[in-house]
Design an enzyme around this catalytic site. Sequence first.
Site: not given
Length: 273
Positions: A15-16, A69-70, A96, A149, A163, A165
Amino acid sequence: METMSLAGLVALVTGAGGGAEGGMGAGIARCLGQQGATVVVNDLDGEYAARTVAQLEGMGVQAMAVVGDVSSTEAVAAMVDQILARWGHLDILVNNAGIGGRVPAVERMPDEIWFRTIAVDLTGPFKLARAVIPHMQRRRWGRIINIASVAGHRTGYMSGAAYTAAKSGLLGFTRHLALEVGEWGITVNALLPGGTRTPPLLRNTPKEVQEALAESVILRRLADPEDIGAAAAFLASPAAGYITGVALPVDGGTSVPAGDFTAYRANSRKDAG
């Protein structure tokens, strides 16, 4: 004395994409590159990933893009194969990639939002870790850094239950994975960013709300992507070789107060006056 140098190491940051206009992942990629790492940039969008690669190369950093797609087992395997074919080893994984943002409350949340968030934010790190661990085990060295987070410890005011969870689950996954892989010299840690000046936040959050968020932080500013990147670079380095299973807040002190810090600050100033 161990150093912060990442020279000779290959890092994958998911996601960079986005380069100078990118968010947290691009900032992490820049910080790893500045410490000497070869950086592999993942994104769903090839053009977006290419922007960060171009920026890194402009800094003198060796870099390449891998699109995928991770949350897809096949895409993850293809990405790791590309990296090994090019560089021969993969030493640092920064999970990330994530999705969040404002979504409906639980009673109105469609299944697809819940399952897609869990798939990207929690299952993605599992699939990436599963794919890279055998290669790290063979070299008896590795770093896995999960970007969680403050919502994982508390709750997500700017996002939804899925998110929160997912990020809570990611902290548990981090602890358990650290237990499993430590004997091979692989460390697994999580970073917990607070409010960060990413393009989505700057684009979608009114300026007065941004200012209120900054005022609620002990350091009185939102994080820049490089604040998160600097912490990631440390955890990826030989200097952090005896740190594992840790959830490190990088939030300007957001997680310190037990309640409303703005009210505390106002009261403390009154007492001091």
